[in-house]
Design a protein around this motif. Structure first.
Motif, mmCIF file in Angstrom:
data_model
loop_
_atom_site.group_PDB
_atom_site.id
_atom_site.type_symbol
_atom_site.label_atom_id
_atom_site.label_comp_id
_atom_site.label_asym_id
_atom_site.label_seq_id
_atom_site.Cartn_x
_atom_site.Cartn_y
_atom_site.Cartn_z
ATOM 1 N N GLY A 194 0.825 -1.211 0.000
ATOM 2 C CA GLY A 194 0.000 0.000 0.000
ATOM 3 C C GLY A 194 0.859 1.260 0.000
ATOM 4 O O GLY A 194 0.414 2.320 0.417
ATOM 5 N N LEU A 195 2.099 1.126 -0.471
ATOM 6 C CA LEU A 195 3.011 2.270 -0.496
ATOM 7 C C LEU A 195 3.401 2.545 -1.947
ATOM 8 O O LEU A 195 2.990 1.817 -2.840
ATOM 9 C CB LEU A 195 4.246 1.950 0.368
ATOM 10 C CG LEU A 195 3.920 1.605 1.832
ATOM 11 C CD1 LEU A 195 5.126 1.062 2.550
ATOM 12 C CD2 LEU A 195 3.365 2.805 2.572
ATOM 13 N N VAL A 196 4.201 3.582 -2.176
ATOM 14 C CA VAL A 196 4.548 3.865 -3.571
ATOM 15 C C VAL A 196 5.963 3.384 -3.895
ATOM 16 O O VAL A 196 6.719 3.040 -3.010
ATOM 17 C CB VAL A 196 4.400 5.368 -3.945
ATOM 18 C CG1 VAL A 196 2.966 5.811 -3.840
ATOM 19 C CG2 VAL A 196 5.307 6.234 -3.106
ATOM 20 N N ALA A 197 6.247 3.399 -5.198
ATOM 21 C CA ALA A 197 7.465 2.749 -5.691
ATOM 22 C C ALA A 197 8.741 3.293 -5.052
ATOM 23 O O ALA A 197 8.827 4.449 -4.647
ATOM 24 C CB ALA A 197 7.539 2.895 -7.194
ATOM 25 N N TYR A 198 9.683 2.443 -5.027
ATOM 26 C CA TYR A 198 11.001 2.698 -4.479
ATOM 27 C C TYR A 198 11.799 3.515 -5.506
ATOM 28 O O TYR A 198 11.995 3.048 -6.630
ATOM 29 C CB TYR A 198 11.597 1.304 -4.264
ATOM 30 C CG TYR A 198 12.975 1.213 -3.727
ATOM 31 C CD1 TYR A 198 13.220 1.474 -2.394
ATOM 32 C CD2 TYR A 198 14.020 0.796 -4.532
ATOM 33 C CE1 TYR A 198 14.492 1.336 -1.891
ATOM 34 C CE2 TYR A 198 15.287 0.651 -4.030
ATOM 35 C CZ TYR A 198 15.521 0.931 -2.709
ATOM 36 O OH TYR A 198 16.779 0.790 -2.214
ATOM 37 N N PRO A 199 12.226 4.748 -5.185
ATOM 38 C CA PRO A 199 12.768 5.615 -6.243
ATOM 39 C C PRO A 199 14.268 5.462 -6.501
ATOM 40 O O PRO A 199 14.931 6.423 -6.827
ATOM 41 C CB PRO A 199 12.479 7.009 -5.695
ATOM 42 C CG PRO A 199 12.588 6.841 -4.229
ATOM 43 C CD PRO A 199 12.174 5.434 -3.904
#
Lengths: 406, 180
Positions: A194-199
């Protein structure tokens, strides 16, 4: 011609039709085998123990004999006059003293065994505690590093890129630390969390724990995973969350190709990771799936007492929930490296998820302020896996996720 | 001792055996491993504190026995790799797995699925076996593996994705072989 003949339902149906395989061993036959092996193991253990006593004893006897010969030769070369009987007495004395030395050497091996068995017990207890936690309440911290488990500290961002959420991967694989960070997508599916992509796609990490540095080789095509200013702004904080727990104090930036501007960070050679903010911990909750909750650090300039009071406040607009119920007032005292939490007003707490979250958020906040233990005098003796009658050490890590065993 | 053995056998033997046989896919090996599980369980039966459920405890032992086996196998394989020229002699090595009769008679489709199980990670395979082959509920699987329900769901989801991909790849290969 269909290229995707199978969907998951069909695969499920095929799997369900797999046959139940019968064990060809008879129950009695199996019992015989098991019990004979059990006895064999016990006998082997006893034999091993006996052998373990034999070797040091034999070595001690040899040492005694050598010493006896050396002393005898020393005595015979000295200016002192000795009678034959005196020499013999010396040798006899040594012979008698030696077994005492020998016996003095034996307890350490017995001590080792006791230590090993207590390590086993501790491990069993840790496993049992883990199971208990999983069976009932969900813990959001790692209390201590299991001897066979390795902790990999990573950082993710919430959906609105407001918060850096530390995640701890637990693995029993023993590979180079860089392998995890350079292939993190293999180990961590942030969207599932439920988190956003690893940048960090396009960044190759090389960690030197001795030099307390992490080298970042940035590919020519690197663009912060397509992220905008918010992700670029979180870059430094994420690196700090990932590598500070290993004692890394500096990130050295190396460019593949020409040196250039790295988004809003500019043309940088290194990032200082040694600055640490004090942080209080609240709970981030995914908007769509309320079961996805993470203990989330928020930087603060407050003192510890004020930080604990602040933890009672929700910040709905940022999907942040209070980690201490709003109607609970806590007293905060400190004694050197120990934080003492008490319940000030007439309120009662129960052994439930809400109290466990509160206790763990306080433990993590205390850690950020440099405390080593926390004592909770909050009217209950136990919450989740914690015995509140005892001082609780601050956790090793937060938001654990067990990595799959390949 | 016999009473403890009987209790474990009656309650868990069938499930334990299914779990192990589908994990290792070798009848004799599964028999050896299950013996090891019983030895470990009975050795510490008196000290089991009951803080986790007995099922979780026993399955956790079975899981670790299987993990240990795969680790040993991997070490052994690595050693062999150092001395063995796979290009020249690799195909001389025979698959000597003792396949149970029930598996030997699988139809082609089931056989492919059975083979593709090996493309999953150990955890994924564990979940697939418990959830589909042994028909455990998500909660039962979580209890057996000592995991959270959400970990079971995530692992199952990933496992099915792997199986789907591998099965469709193998299907495409088969179709292109037929066409050529």
């Amino acid at each position: 011609m269909s290229h995707n003949k199978y969907n998951e339902d069909q695969i499920g149906q095929i799997l369900r039709k797999m046959p139940q395989v019968e064990d060809q061993q008879h129950k009695d036959q199996l019992f015989e085998l098991v019990s004979s092996n059990l006895n064999k193991n016990k006998h082997e253990f006893v034999r091993k123990k006996r052998r373990a006593w034999l070797l040091p004893s034999f070595a001690s006897i040899v040492v005694v004999l050598v010493m006896a010969v050396m002393i005898q030769s020393f005595m015979s070369n000295s200016n002192y006059e000795h009678t034959e009987s005196n020499d013999r007495a010396d040798i006899d004395m040594n012979t008698f003293e030696a077994p005492q030395e020998d016996s003095a050497q034996i307890p350490p091996s017995a001590k080792d065994e006791a230590e090993i068995s207590s390590m086993d017990e501790a491990e069993t207890r840790a496993q049992d505690n883990n199971s208990t936690m999983l069976d009932s309440l969900k813990s959001h911290v790692v209390q201590s590093e299991h001897p066979y488990n390795r902790l990999i500290h990573v950082a993710a961002l919430d959906e609105n890129v407001n918060h850096i959420i530390p995640i701890t991967l637990q693995t029993d694989e023993q590979v180079e630390l860089e392998s995890y960070y350079n292939h993190l997508d293999k180990y961590l599916d942030v969207e599932q969390l439920g988190l956003v992509a690893y940048p960090f796609e396009g960044v190759t990490f090389n960690v030197s724990l001795e030099q307390e540095k992490v080298m970042l080789e940035v590919a020519e095509s690197y663009n912060f995973g397509g992220g905008g200013g918010a992700i670029q702004g979180a870059f430094e904080g994420m690196l700090s969350t990932m590598f500070r727990p290993y004692g890394v104090k500096e990130a050295v930036v190396q460019y593949a190709g020409e040196r250039r501007e790295l988004g809003m960070l500019g043309e940088i050679d290194h990032i200082d990771l040694s600055d640490t903010h004090t942080q209080l911990y609240k709970i981030y909750q995914n908007e769509e799936d309320s079961s996805r909750q993470y203990l989330t650090p928020l930087n603060t300039e407050r003192n510890i007492r004020s930080a604990i009071q602040e933890m009672r406040n929700n910040e709905h607009e940022r999907n942040i929930q209070a980690s201490i119920p709003n109607d609970i007032y806590l007293t905060v005292e400190s004694n050197d490296k120990q934080l003492i939490i008490g319940l000030s007003a007439e309120a009662s707490l129960e052994n439930n998820q809400e109290t466990l979250d509160m206790v763990e958020a306080i433990l993590m906040t205390a850690k950020s302020y440099g405390y080593q233990t926390v004592t909770f005098d909050i009217g209950i003796d136990r919450v989740g896996p914690y015995n509140l009658r005892e001082e609780i050490p601050v956790p090793t890590a937060v938001n654990p996720i067990e990595m799959e065993t390949n | 001792m016999r009473a403890a053995f009987e209790e474990i056998y009656d309650n868990y033997h069938h499930d334990l055996y299914q779990f192990l046989i589908y994990l290792v896919k070798d009848q004799y090996l599964a028999e050896d491993l299950i013996q090891e599980v019983y030895i470990k369980v009975l050795n510490s039966y008196q000290t089991f504190k009951g803080e986790s459920s007995q099922k979780t405890w026993i399955f956790s032992i079975a899981r670790h026995v299987a993990i240990d086996h795969f680790r040993k196998q991997k070490r052994k394989r690595n050693k062999i790799m150092e001395f063995f020229d796979w290009n020249e002699k690799g195909d001389l090595i025979k698959d000597d797995h003792a396949i149970p009769e029930e598996i030997a008679v699988l139809n082609d489709e089931m056989r492919i699925v059975y083979d593709c199980l090996d493309r999953c990670s150990f955890d994924q395979k564990s979940v697939i076996i418990l959830r589909y082959i042994q028909s455990f509920s998500i909660q039962e699987t979580a209890d057996a593996l000592g995991w959270s329900v959400s970990k079971v769901k995530t692992t199952q989801h990933r496992a099915m994705k792997v199986l789907k991909q591998k099965l469709n790849e193998s299907n495409r290969e088969e179709e292109s072989n037929i066409e050529s």
